[in-house]
Scaffold this active site. Sequence first.
Site, PDB file in Angstrom:
ATOM      1  N   GLU A   1      23.848  92.236  52.065  1.00 13.22           N
ATOM      2  CA  GLU A   1      24.774  91.098  52.045  1.00 13.22           C
ATOM      3  C   GLU A   1      25.913  91.373  53.044  1.00 13.22           C
ATOM      4  O   GLU A   1      26.448  92.476  53.084  1.00 13.22           O
ATOM      5  CB  GLU A   1      25.310  90.910  50.611  1.00 13.22           C
TER       6      GLU A   1
ATOM      7  N   ARG B   1      30.058  77.843  39.721  1.00 14.70           N
ATOM      8  CA  ARG B   1      29.249  78.715  40.582  1.00 14.70           C
ATOM      9  C   ARG B   1      29.587  80.197  40.423  1.00 14.70           C
ATOM     10  O   ARG B   1      28.705  81.042  40.298  1.00 14.70           O
ATOM     11  CB  ARG B   1      29.479  78.352  42.050  1.00 14.70           C
TER      12      ARG B   1
ATOM     13  N   ARG C   1      36.516  68.790  47.116  1.00 12.90           N
ATOM     14  CA  ARG C   1      36.136  69.272  45.790  1.00 12.90           C
ATOM     15  C   ARG C   1      37.365  69.681  45.005  1.00 12.90           C
ATOM     16  O   ARG C   1      38.351  70.147  45.573  1.00 12.90           O
ATOM     17  CB  ARG C   1      35.241  70.502  45.913  1.00 12.90           C
TER      18      ARG C   1
ATOM     19  N   ASP D   1      18.150  77.990  51.210  1.00 11.48           N
ATOM     20  CA  ASP D   1      18.836  77.249  52.281  1.00 11.48           C
ATOM     21  C   ASP D   1      18.493  77.804  53.666  1.00 11.48           C
ATOM     22  O   ASP D   1      18.566  77.075  54.656  1.00 11.48           O
ATOM     23  CB  ASP D   1      20.358  77.318  52.085  1.00 11.48           C
TER      24      ASP D   1
ATOM     25  N   ALA E   1      20.165  74.091  45.077  1.00 14.83           N
ATOM     26  CA  ALA E   1      20.082  75.436  44.501  1.00 14.83           C
ATOM     27  C   ALA E   1      18.865  75.537  43.588  1.00 14.83           C
ATOM     28  O   ALA E   1      18.209  76.578  43.514  1.00 14.83           O
ATOM     29  CB  ALA E   1      21.361  75.751  43.730  1.00 14.83           C
TER      30      ALA E   1
HETATM   31  P1  FAD Z   1      23.945  80.713  50.256  1.00 13.27           P
HETATM   32  O1  FAD Z   1      24.570  80.383  48.961  1.00 13.27           O
HETATM   33  O2  FAD Z   1      24.560  80.159  51.488  1.00 13.27           O
HETATM   34  O3  FAD Z   1      23.904  82.297  50.342  1.00 13.27           O
HETATM   35  C1  FAD Z   1      23.615  82.965  51.547  1.00 13.27           C
HETATM   36  C2  FAD Z   1      24.121  84.409  51.433  1.00 13.27           C
HETATM   37  O4  FAD Z   1      23.699  85.124  52.595  1.00 13.27           O
HETATM   38  C3  FAD Z   1      25.637  84.496  51.393  1.00 13.27           C
HETATM   39  O5  FAD Z   1      26.016  85.411  50.394  1.00 13.27           O
HETATM   40  C4  FAD Z   1      26.011  84.983  52.790  1.00 13.27           C
HETATM   41  O6  FAD Z   1      27.195  85.736  52.808  1.00 13.27           O
HETATM   42  C5  FAD Z   1      24.792  85.833  53.136  1.00 13.27           C
HETATM   43  N1  FAD Z   1      24.549  85.938  54.585  1.00 13.27           N
HETATM   44  C6  FAD Z   1      24.594  84.939  55.503  1.00 13.27           C
HETATM   45  N2  FAD Z   1      24.300  85.409  56.728  1.00 13.27           N
HETATM   46  C7  FAD Z   1      24.062  86.746  56.581  1.00 13.27           C
HETATM   47  C8  FAD Z   1      23.698  87.768  57.496  1.00 13.27           C
HETATM   48  N3  FAD Z   1      23.535  87.532  58.803  1.00 13.27           N
HETATM   49  N4  FAD Z   1      23.520  89.033  57.008  1.00 13.27           N
HETATM   50  C9  FAD Z   1      23.670  89.300  55.678  1.00 13.27           C
HETATM   51  N5  FAD Z   1      24.029  88.345  54.759  1.00 13.27           N
HETATM   52  C10 FAD Z   1      24.205  87.085  55.211  1.00 13.27           C
HETATM   53  N6  FAD Z   1      22.590  72.461  44.606  1.00 13.27           N
HETATM   54  C11 FAD Z   1      22.196  72.144  43.333  1.00 13.27           C
HETATM   55  O7  FAD Z   1      21.091  72.538  42.897  1.00 13.27           O
HETATM   56  N7  FAD Z   1      23.000  71.390  42.518  1.00 13.27           N
HETATM   57  C12 FAD Z   1      24.230  70.937  42.921  1.00 13.27           C
HETATM   58  O8  FAD Z   1      24.937  70.286  42.142  1.00 13.27           O
HETATM   59  C13 FAD Z   1      24.661  71.248  44.254  1.00 13.27           C
HETATM   60  N8  FAD Z   1      25.861  70.821  44.713  1.00 13.27           N
HETATM   61  C14 FAD Z   1      26.240  71.104  45.987  1.00 13.27           C
HETATM   62  C15 FAD Z   1      27.461  70.597  46.466  1.00 13.27           C
HETATM   63  C16 FAD Z   1      27.866  70.848  47.772  1.00 13.27           C
HETATM   64  C17 FAD Z   1      29.146  70.233  48.285  1.00 13.27           C
HETATM   65  C18 FAD Z   1      27.035  71.662  48.611  1.00 13.27           C
HETATM   66  C19 FAD Z   1      27.454  71.969  50.040  1.00 13.27           C
HETATM   67  C20 FAD Z   1      25.818  72.166  48.152  1.00 13.27           C
HETATM   68  C21 FAD Z   1      25.401  71.883  46.839  1.00 13.27           C
HETATM   69  N9  FAD Z   1      24.175  72.349  46.348  1.00 13.27           N
HETATM   70  C22 FAD Z   1      23.786  72.037  45.075  1.00 13.27           C
HETATM   71  C23 FAD Z   1      23.274  73.167  47.189  1.00 13.27           C
HETATM   72  C24 FAD Z   1      23.423  74.655  46.884  1.00 13.27           C
HETATM   73  O9  FAD Z   1      24.777  75.000  46.942  1.00 13.27           O
HETATM   74  C25 FAD Z   1      22.641  75.502  47.882  1.00 13.27           C
HETATM   75  O10 FAD Z   1      21.323  75.013  48.011  1.00 13.27           O
HETATM   76  C26 FAD Z   1      22.569  76.973  47.433  1.00 13.27           C
HETATM   77  O11 FAD Z   1      23.833  77.471  47.104  1.00 13.27           O
HETATM   78  C27 FAD Z   1      21.942  77.827  48.525  1.00 13.27           C
HETATM   79  O12 FAD Z   1      21.859  79.160  48.099  1.00 13.27           O
HETATM   80  P2  FAD Z   1      21.355  80.285  49.098  1.00 13.27           P
HETATM   81  O13 FAD Z   1      21.460  81.557  48.335  1.00 13.27           O
HETATM   82  O14 FAD Z   1      20.046  79.920  49.699  1.00 13.27           O
HETATM   83  O15 FAD Z   1      22.401  80.284  50.290  1.00 13.27           O
END
Ligand code: FAD
Length: 432
Positions: A35, A117, A200, A316, A329
């Site tokens: 991370e 969250r 938000r 994502d 998510a």
């Molecule tokens: P992220 O949460 O972006 O995590 C990525 C991680 O990788 C982070 O910890 C980051 O620091 C790390 N990282 C990035 N680049 C690197 C690198 N080069 N090297 C090492 N680490 C790295 N979804 C729902 O299901 N319900 C909802 O109600 C909802 N509401 C939302 C509201 C908003 C306004 C937004 C913007 C999104 C919402 N979502 C919702 C979508 C949801 O937030 C995302 O789909 C989800 O959080 C993605 O999770 P992730 O772990 O794939 O990515």
Amino acid sequence: MADNSPNIAIVGGGISGLVLAIALIRRGTKVQLYEQAHAFGEIGAGVAFGPNSVRAMQACSPDIHAAFLKVATRNQWPDKRDVWFDFMDGYDKTAPVGKEKLLFTLTTEDGANAVHRAHFLDELVKLVPEGVAHFKKRLDTIEQPAGDGKVRLRFHDGTTAEADAVVGCDGIKARTRAWMLGGDDKPGAAPVYTYKYAYRGLIPMQRAVDELGEDNAKNAKMHLGKDGHILTFPVNKGETMNVVAFHTTQEDWPDTRHLTRSSEKKHVYDDFEDFGPTVQKIIDLLEPNLDCWAIFDTGAHPMPAYNKGRVCCLGDAGHATSPHHGAGAGICIEDAAVMAELLAEPSVAKAGTSGLEAAFQAFSDCRKERTQWLVQSSRRTGDLYEWRAEGVGNDVEKIHAECEERDEKIWGSQIEEMVAEAKQSLAAILKA
Ligand code: FAD
């Protein structure tokens, strides 16, 4: 644990990375997580989960589901427990506060099942054993040898790590996606602006009840209107009301490296000036200074495949969606359940390098259609909420029918069937 079980490196410790790590560890797979931040962390905002997400949590690990239940909050009124959202006429300027017209209601098992969250992440972190997570490890690039050698991760601090395979869970700005597509300048490497942004806020529940009335404050509501919509739902076991206020704009986002910017409440009033008294009252409750979130997604250039040899994008990183379905998510958690089941298949470990490649190929083949559909459907849904959708406009019956059909496609899917399909695909690839 089988001796020949592969070492998997996960890049990124958001919801996707953590859930995948926990699901793999439960299945006896060796995992290291890298991370970029100095610790796990999530923002202080609410996130809702539909029934498909909750089933996927159970499939990943009963511990993840139990962690969710510890912090999950449903609508506070017993007779609204199965309500996803009440859709209100936010544009009606004549209705007094709390008396907006109800346009329609969407229901599902468990209704809007939401968490704060940061609290959910804290519970997930407790399930990750010592020694698995490595912090301040920002991935720069990946080296993948042609044969059986290990895949090498190169981090920004000059260090490296090796693994048999790599899963990129590094979010909307994923390095793993850019690497897979051939560089930062390739179409799809960077996410694109959807010309919507969101403010938000988290409001103490008693304040919200006093100002908006109990039903509006304690149960999930979506206030619709032209070029904007505001949603609210309870989090923190009903102690807090979560607010997200979306607005469509014609202007470009000024700085694509930063997806949030500081803003002020007066801009929220400007953006929602044509909305009615209930929406104005919700805005009154927001802090004077607040962040504005640009809504980006990967919808303009969907990835042709999530896999490249023994590297694969998940969550994502592969398919960032706008949030209008409240399912981004949740679909990450479905991804994690499918990936964990594939990587734990004995045939994968037995086949070595080609087994891992086959698992990632099966993952990509089976997850592409649903995840990329979600990205497009979410864009359409955002426009439906804001009376902008072609052929629909502000026709409430049509909005209702289309939202219901789209949400059903998300909520009705069964994780067992997705896993079974992926395993069949894996078997066929290994046999070929
Ligand atoms: P992220 O949460 O972006 O995590 C990525 C991680 O990788 C982070 O910890 C980051 O620091 C790390 N990282 C990035 N680049 C690197 C690198 N080069 N090297 C090492 N680490 C790295 N979804 C729902 O299901 N319900 C909802 O109600 C909802 N509401 C939302 C509201 C908003 C306004 C937004 C913007 C999104 C919402 N979502 C919702 C979508 C949801 O937030 C995302 O789909 C989800 O959080 C993605 O999770 P992730 O772990 O794939 O990515």
